[in-house]
Design a protein around this motif. Structure first.
Motif, short mmCIF file in Angstrom:
data_model
loop_
_atom_site.label_atom_id
_atom_site.label_comp_id
_atom_site.label_asym_id
_atom_site.label_seq_id
_atom_site.Cartn_x
_atom_site.Cartn_y
_atom_site.Cartn_z
N GLY A 1 0.78 -1.23 0.00
CA GLY A 1 0.00 0.00 0.00
C GLY A 1 0.81 1.27 0.00
N ALA A 2 2.13 1.20 0.12
CA ALA A 2 2.94 2.41 0.23
C ALA A 2 2.97 3.20 -1.08
N VAL A 3 3.22 2.52 -2.19
CA VAL A 3 3.28 3.22 -3.48
C VAL A 3 1.92 3.82 -3.82
N ARG A 4 0.85 3.04 -3.58
CA ARG A 4 -0.49 3.55 -3.83
C ARG A 4 -0.76 4.80 -3.01
N ALA A 5 -0.34 4.79 -1.74
CA ALA A 5 -0.56 5.94 -0.87
C ALA A 5 0.24 7.15 -1.33
N LEU A 6 1.48 6.93 -1.77
CA LEU A 6 2.31 8.03 -2.26
C LEU A 6 1.71 8.66 -3.51
N VAL A 7 1.32 7.83 -4.46
CA VAL A 7 0.68 8.34 -5.68
C VAL A 7 -0.63 9.04 -5.33
N GLY A 8 -1.40 8.39 -4.45
CA GLY A 8 -2.67 8.97 -4.06
C GLY A 8 -2.52 10.29 -3.33
N ALA A 9 -1.47 10.44 -2.53
CA ALA A 9 -1.25 11.69 -1.80
C ALA A 9 -0.99 12.84 -2.76
N VAL A 10 -0.24 12.57 -3.83
CA VAL A 10 0.01 13.60 -4.84
C VAL A 10 -1.30 13.99 -5.54
N LEU A 11 -2.10 13.00 -5.89
CA LEU A 11 -3.39 13.27 -6.52
C LEU A 11 -4.31 14.03 -5.56
N TYR A 12 -4.29 13.63 -4.31
CA TYR A 12 -5.14 14.24 -3.30
C TYR A 12 -4.86 15.74 -3.16
N THR A 13 -3.61 16.10 -2.98
CA THR A 13 -3.27 17.51 -2.81
C THR A 13 -3.50 18.30 -4.10
#
Length: 269
Positions: A161-173
């Protein structure tokens, strides 16, 4: 003949958009608020990330067995992002409202009379800037937190889940910044837009999401839905998943941008 006209029109629109974006880049670079807010986004996010990692490292041994089992080092890696995000939201708002405050909006619309092109250029330049800043800040904050956690507590990019969370964090912000741009185009006021967004994103939504009777509705708020992707483990008390939550945030963003375009088209300036 009709095909030639269509091709020519498309080429003209693309040229106009590139020129308008170049115009917007100049305006962004010359705004002192751009540098200040993007700088604060980085500094605050990383500083709070280091503090969060250090505090969690010291408190972990005193946690109960259940708390230790629930500890998510990946989600902890974004501990500074929420506070730093205030600066990115302010950046998105000022991308639009600074021209209304200074009175230069009429000059800009004279230079770029096609409002669809003008708006698209503003949205694209603001969102692209937010995306680049988010890549840097998310990565810096995440790895700073893991370094502060240290030892067996720290997560790595190879963890589930780490890569998904990192990519998702960029999309989120990035999407929250785009949402702010759209709402700012509707309201045209820095104070009014930030007066709505800052309490909503950083106080009201958190409170509503913690109330059992309201949570099933609050989970669909843009910032709450998008933040689900920041955890390595799927939540158990929501109907949304990491990616459906991101889809909800994307839908909110699309709606805000569409309303911003309609507002710009209907007003004289």
């Amino acid at each position: 003949m009709a095909a030639d006209v269509t091709t020519t029109a498309a080429g003209s629109s693309a040229t106009d958009l590139r020129a308008a974006m170049a115009f917007e880049w100049i305006k962004l670079r010359t705004l002192r608020s751009t540098v200040w807010n993007l700088g604060l986004f980085l500094v605050v996010s990383v500083a709070v990330a280091v503090l969060t990692g250090s505090v969690m490292r010291g408190a972990y041994d005193d946690m109960g067995a259940e708390s230790k089992a629930d500890f998510d080092a990946v989600a902890t890696g974004f501990g500074g992002l929420r506070l730093g995000l205030i600066a990115l939201v302010v950046f998105g708002v000022l991308t639009v409202t600074s021209e209304y405050a200074s009175g230069t909006i009429n000059s800009s619309l004279t230079a770029v009379p096609r409002r669809g092109v003008f708006y698209a250029a503003k949205v694209l330049t603001g969102t692209a800037t937010a995306f680049v800043a988010s890549v840097v800040v998310v990565a810096a904050g995440f790895f700073a937190t893991q370094l502060a956690l240290g030892g067996a507590l720290a997560a790595s990019v190879s963890d589930a889940g780490a890569v998904r969370a990192l990519v998702g964090a960029v999309l989120y912000t990035t999407l929250l910044c785009a949402f702010s741009i759209g709402l700012a185009a509707v309201l045209r006021s820095s104070a009014l837009t930030m007066g709505l967004l800052v309490p909503l994103f950083f106080m009201v939504s958190t409170i509503l999401n913690s109330l059992p009777g309201v949570r099933k509705f609050a989970q669909f708020l843009p910032d709450v839905a998008g933040s689900l992707i920041l955890s390595s483990r799927p939540p158990e008390d929501t109907v949304l998943t990491a990616w459906t939550g991101m889809a909800v945030l994307a839908a909110w963003t699309a709606l805000a941008l569409a309303l911003g375009y309609v507002a710009l088209r209907r007003r004289n300036s």
